[in-house]
Design an enzyme around this catalytic site. Sequence first.
Site, PDB file in Angstrom:
ATOM      1  N   HIS A 179       0.859  -1.196   0.000  1.00 16.58           N
ATOM      2  CA  HIS A 179       0.000   0.000   0.000  1.00 16.58           C
ATOM      3  C   HIS A 179       0.892   1.243   0.000  1.00 16.58           C
ATOM      4  O   HIS A 179       1.966   1.249   0.609  1.00 16.58           O
ATOM      5  CB  HIS A 179      -0.914  -0.006   1.229  1.00 16.58           C
ATOM      6  CG  HIS A 179      -1.947   1.080   1.186  1.00 16.58           C
ATOM      7  ND1 HIS A 179      -1.652   2.379   1.532  1.00 16.58           N
ATOM      8  CD2 HIS A 179      -3.241   1.075   0.802  1.00 16.58           C
ATOM      9  CE1 HIS A 179      -2.743   3.128   1.360  1.00 16.58           C
ATOM     10  NE2 HIS A 179      -3.723   2.353   0.923  1.00 16.58           N
ATOM     11  N   GLU A 231      -4.438   1.867  -6.955  1.00 17.46           N
ATOM     12  CA  GLU A 231      -4.881   2.933  -6.064  1.00 17.46           C
ATOM     13  C   GLU A 231      -3.997   4.157  -6.297  1.00 17.46           C
ATOM     14  O   GLU A 231      -2.916   4.264  -5.695  1.00 17.46           O
ATOM     15  CB  GLU A 231      -4.745   2.500  -4.608  1.00 17.46           C
ATOM     16  CG  GLU A 231      -5.446   1.203  -4.287  1.00 17.46           C
ATOM     17  CD  GLU A 231      -5.728   1.083  -2.802  1.00 17.46           C
ATOM     18  OE1 GLU A 231      -6.909   1.094  -2.436  1.00 17.46           O
ATOM     19  OE2 GLU A 231      -4.777   1.016  -2.010  1.00 17.46           O
TER      20      GLU A 231
END
Length: 254
Positions: free
Chosen positions: A97, A169
């Site tokens: 992430h 993302e």
Amino acid sequence: MTVWIGTSWKMNKTLAEATDWAQGLAEALSGRQLDQVQPFVIPPATAIAAVAQALSEEPRVLVGAQNAHWEPAGAWTGEVSVPQVADAGARIVEIGHSERREHFAETDETVRAKVAATLAHGLIPLLCIGEPGAVKDAGGSTRFVLDQAHRALEGLEEEQLGRVLIAYEPIWAIGEHGRPATVAELEEPFTALGAAYGHQVQGLLYGGSVNLDNAAELLGIAHVAGLFVGRTAWQLEGYLRLLEIAADHSTRPR
Ligand code: PGA
């Protein structure tokens, strides 16, 4: 087509809050068809076991970990390993992430090692990729995310790649300071990711400021097989609404 709807809680929720959310989800899903929707939830490490326990009667919901080390055990103070998160009930490991890349020195190399370790232990790697705003402004989004994915996945066998999930993302779209991406902005990167990985991986997901107003249109983008959601899903009501939106989408004729 399976539609993945997942949430990571990041560094949020006490054990009591985590258990409440998970029990509420188990109750809401009990006796209900999920159509082709695959739910997953990624609590902080402290709550993986409690959430897995609360969902033990609802094994259709996969539980995940937000991170895991590439070594199975050893002198790595503060870390948890893939076998440890598996032991706690995780079946997915989120890897790379952008918050971990930015604040915790996660590199392409550690991401790659974690993907390999996750596969070796039979869990699903959820590889997160995404470009910073400056790269987007310079027109480099697609190249950037293709390179990131390539560096994490290069050399995997077909069967291994077939178990990987990728979440695209864009960093500029994530979190409180993010701005929701438009469908037009996402089409090109998803076309490229779809061409490179669409048939090879288990699913390509989108994440970053997903909300109840944009979820349906985001699911409509070619090659998007699900959503990976932060804030909108931290309250159970929001997550349940996203599951409904996904169920509508999965049963719509195309
Ligand atoms: P957000 O978080 O939905 O709150 O923008 C997304 C993420 O970081 O995965």
